[in-house]
Write an enzyme that holds these catalytic residues in place. Structure first.
Site, mmCIF file in Angstrom:
data_model
loop_
_atom_site.group_PDB
_atom_site.id
_atom_site.type_symbol
_atom_site.label_atom_id
_atom_site.label_comp_id
_atom_site.label_asym_id
_atom_site.label_seq_id
_atom_site.Cartn_x
_atom_site.Cartn_y
_atom_site.Cartn_z
ATOM 1 N N GLU A 75 129.699 34.428 24.701
ATOM 2 C CA GLU A 75 128.204 33.555 24.718
ATOM 3 C C GLU A 75 128.760 32.524 24.187
ATOM 4 O O GLU A 75 127.351 31.704 24.248
ATOM 5 C CB GLU A 75 127.593 34.554 24.364
ATOM 6 C CG GLU A 75 126.870 34.702 22.712
ATOM 7 C CD GLU A 75 127.644 36.093 22.415
ATOM 8 O OE1 GLU A 75 127.642 36.283 21.264
ATOM 9 O OE2 GLU A 75 128.722 36.705 23.097
ATOM 10 N N TYR A 89 131.710 39.837 24.345
ATOM 11 C CA TYR A 89 130.425 39.246 24.332
ATOM 12 C C TYR A 89 130.118 40.062 23.095
ATOM 13 O O TYR A 89 131.048 41.430 23.089
ATOM 14 C CB TYR A 89 129.398 39.528 25.166
ATOM 15 C CG TYR A 89 129.459 38.773 26.604
ATOM 16 C CD1 TYR A 89 128.863 37.916 26.464
ATOM 17 C CD2 TYR A 89 129.276 39.745 28.079
ATOM 18 C CE1 TYR A 89 128.813 37.448 27.539
ATOM 19 C CE2 TYR A 89 129.175 38.835 28.644
ATOM 20 C CZ TYR A 89 129.252 37.253 29.219
ATOM 21 O OH TYR A 89 128.926 37.115 30.259
ATOM 22 N N LYS A 121 131.233 44.342 26.855
ATOM 23 C CA LYS A 121 129.922 44.375 25.684
ATOM 24 C C LYS A 121 131.301 44.338 23.648
ATOM 25 O O LYS A 121 131.953 45.481 24.468
ATOM 26 C CB LYS A 121 129.499 45.286 26.545
ATOM 27 C CG LYS A 121 128.027 45.081 27.165
ATOM 28 C CD LYS A 121 127.273 44.110 27.338
ATOM 29 C CE LYS A 121 126.824 43.857 25.855
ATOM 30 N NZ LYS A 121 125.626 42.203 26.333
ATOM 31 N N ALA A 152 116.634 37.925 26.905
ATOM 32 C CA ALA A 152 116.757 37.778 25.504
ATOM 33 C C ALA A 152 116.656 39.121 24.286
ATOM 34 O O ALA A 152 117.648 38.534 23.650
ATOM 35 C CB ALA A 152 115.670 36.432 25.048
ATOM 36 N N ILE A 153 116.966 40.130 25.274
ATOM 37 C CA ILE A 153 117.261 40.917 24.145
ATOM 38 C C ILE A 153 118.447 40.900 23.670
ATOM 39 O O ILE A 153 118.626 41.424 22.116
ATOM 40 C CB ILE A 153 117.148 42.717 24.989
ATOM 41 C CG1 ILE A 153 116.345 43.795 23.767
ATOM 42 C CG2 ILE A 153 117.703 42.854 25.826
ATOM 43 C CD1 ILE A 153 115.317 42.893 22.394
ATOM 44 N N ASP A 154 119.724 40.792 23.689
ATOM 45 C CA ASP A 154 121.191 40.767 23.337
ATOM 46 C C ASP A 154 121.115 40.190 22.128
ATOM 47 O O ASP A 154 121.539 40.497 20.682
ATOM 48 C CB ASP A 154 122.101 39.748 24.202
ATOM 49 C CG ASP A 154 122.576 41.186 25.028
ATOM 50 O OD1 ASP A 154 122.550 41.778 24.827
ATOM 51 O OD2 ASP A 154 122.295 41.186 26.409
ATOM 52 N N ARG A 186 131.567 47.826 33.834
ATOM 53 C CA ARG A 186 131.890 46.736 33.968
ATOM 54 C C ARG A 186 133.291 46.686 33.282
ATOM 55 O O ARG A 186 133.652 47.683 32.523
ATOM 56 C CB ARG A 186 131.078 45.380 34.231
ATOM 57 C CG ARG A 186 129.883 44.902 34.501
ATOM 58 C CD ARG A 186 129.365 44.002 33.487
ATOM 59 N NE ARG A 186 128.503 44.236 32.570
ATOM 60 C CZ ARG A 186 128.137 43.454 31.707
ATOM 61 N NH1 ARG A 186 127.403 42.014 31.766
ATOM 62 N NH2 ARG A 186 126.459 44.344 31.081
ATOM 63 N N HIS A 244 127.256 38.607 20.559
ATOM 64 C CA HIS A 244 125.569 39.021 19.528
ATOM 65 C C HIS A 244 125.349 39.096 18.181
ATOM 66 O O HIS A 244 124.930 39.902 18.306
ATOM 67 C CB HIS A 244 124.852 39.781 21.129
ATOM 68 C CG HIS A 244 124.628 39.157 22.680
ATOM 69 N ND1 HIS A 244 124.238 37.970 23.224
ATOM 70 C CD2 HIS A 244 125.886 40.090 23.540
ATOM 71 C CE1 HIS A 244 125.144 37.676 24.649
ATOM 72 N NE2 HIS A 244 125.623 38.986 24.901
ATOM 73 N N LEU A 263 116.920 30.946 25.021
ATOM 74 C CA LEU A 263 118.227 30.693 24.457
ATOM 75 C C LEU A 263 118.706 29.579 23.190
ATOM 76 O O LEU A 263 117.547 28.497 24.145
ATOM 77 C CB LEU A 263 119.065 31.628 25.332
ATOM 78 C CG LEU A 263 120.433 31.080 25.042
ATOM 79 C CD1 LEU A 263 120.948 32.329 24.599
ATOM 80 C CD2 LEU A 263 121.930 30.176 26.103
#
Length: 376
Positions: free
Chosen positions: A118, A94, A75, A268-270, A15, A96, A240
């Site tokens: 997010e 993002y 990312k 949900a691993i992020d 991306r 996280h 989440l």
């Protein structure tokens, strides 16, 4: 303002933070845009496409980080990128941070303004910049799970839909939000037997209205989760808590009691994952097995369908990018409370309560810091 777009360097991440159409919009607003060479090649956009939109092409990411006032990514910045961030610079991507102390420390040390896609909100309390990737990841989770159920991938050898005269696979989705409902959409379409577990009765009513008797809705308790997980062929973790680490709803004991060849897909691993046995994987090595159960825990699932997901993400982020560029970061966040909710780190301080709580670090409200700061 000079807006910079580096090429993504996370494993199998194709991306890009801005498409040529977004570059053109920024140019029309009077801004400059630098794009690292080959940043869009993975989704079919050449350097000439970006030049045609008005961008300047940079030979390296170092040029982007050295010159740009506003850095747009997809990312979270990797260690080599974090080392190049500087005070007075704004990063929009993002992040996280709750499960990632090393990244949090590096961003604090950089002095940069770090806004997380997010945690940006809207007037309905939704997460508009997370939603498009949640839609993609939810739909992909069933594709990934179906493949993992194949015997050649370590699964039990089940076809989700079954065929006449055989059982359908049982799919259990934990979490009825955007990810969960999109996962259900694909699982139902593929003919699986689908259950969704959630702790909100309003969400369960919404799901019942959308899917009717094609999806079993269940209120979330430990007993319900344990019963459903042990009976499942495929479990999708779709939980989440915005900005916070995901709760560990499926324990190691539950995993040990599942049937061999069952599959867990942790979307949900992020945010750290919602299965105790989860650990982040990559598209290059997406799965591992614990107690005979296949785990798929790829932390950038939408990167595998980069053309679709980059377009969907850019559609959502561009209005906020324009606000940040047109007004400047501080003024834009003061004017827009929903954009301000995206601020996680500001000039060496944590401005997100969940990140602060996760790492035991001091929290300072964004409004307090921004109002006291001199615009950069």
């Amino acid at each position: 303002m000079l807006v910079g777009v580096p090429r993504e360097i996370k494993n199998n991440e194709y991306r890009v933070g801005l498409l040529p159409a977004g570059v053109r919009e920024l140019i029309e607003h009077g801004h400059e845009v630098m794009v690292e060479t080959a940043a869009g090649e993975g989704i079919g956009f050449s350097d000439d496409d970006y030049r045609g939109a008005g961008a300047r092409i940079a030979g390296t990411a170092a040029e982007i980080f050295a010159e740009a006032d506003l850095v747009i990514k997809v990312k979270e910045p990797q260690a080599v990128e974090r080392a190049q961030l500087r005070e007075g610079q704004t990063l929009f991507t993002y992040l996280h941070l709750a499960p990632d102390l090393p990244q949090t420390r590096d961003l604090l040390a950089s002095g940069a303004t770090c806004i997380a896609y997010e945690t940006v909100t809207d007037s309905r309390g939704h997460l508009p910049l997370l939603a498009p990737m949640s839609e993609v990841a939810g739909r992909m989770s069933i594709q990934a799970g179906a493949q993992c159920l194949e015997k050649s991938h370590g699964g039990s050898g089940l076809l989700l839909s079954g065929v006449p005269g055989t059982h359908q696979a049982r799919v259990v989705i934990i979490g009825g939000g955007v990810v969960g409902q999109n996962a259900a959409h694909i699982a139902v379409g593929m003919g699986a037997q689908v259950s969704i577990i959630d702790k909100s009765l309003d969400v369960l009513r919404e799901i019942d209205h959308r899917f009717g008797n094609r999806v079993q809705t269940l209120y979330s308790t430990r007993d319900t989760i344990e019963t459903e997980v042990l009976a499942a062929d495929l479990v999708i973790g779709a939980v989440l808590v915005p900005g916070a680490s995901a709760p560990k709803l499926v324990t190691q004991e539950m995993v040990s009691a599942m049937r061999p060849g069952s599959v867990l897909v942790d979307v949900a691993i992020d945010q750290g994952g919602c299965f105790e046995t989860s650990k982040p994987t990559t598209h290059a090595e997406p799965t591992f097995i614990v107690d005979g159960v296949v785990h798929y825990c790829v932390a950038n699932m939408p990167g595998a369908v980069a053309k679709t997901s980059a377009a969907a993400l850019n559609n959502a982020t561009l209005p906020y990018v324009l606000q940040l560029a047109d007004r400047g970061s501080e003024a834009a966040m003061l004017a827009n409370v929903h954009l301000r909710h995206g601020l996680n780190v500001y000039r060496g301080k944590i401005t997100n309560e969940f990140v602060s709580e996760a790492h035991g670090l001091e929290y300072v409200p964004a409004e307090q810091l921004i109002a006291a700061a001199e615009p950069v």
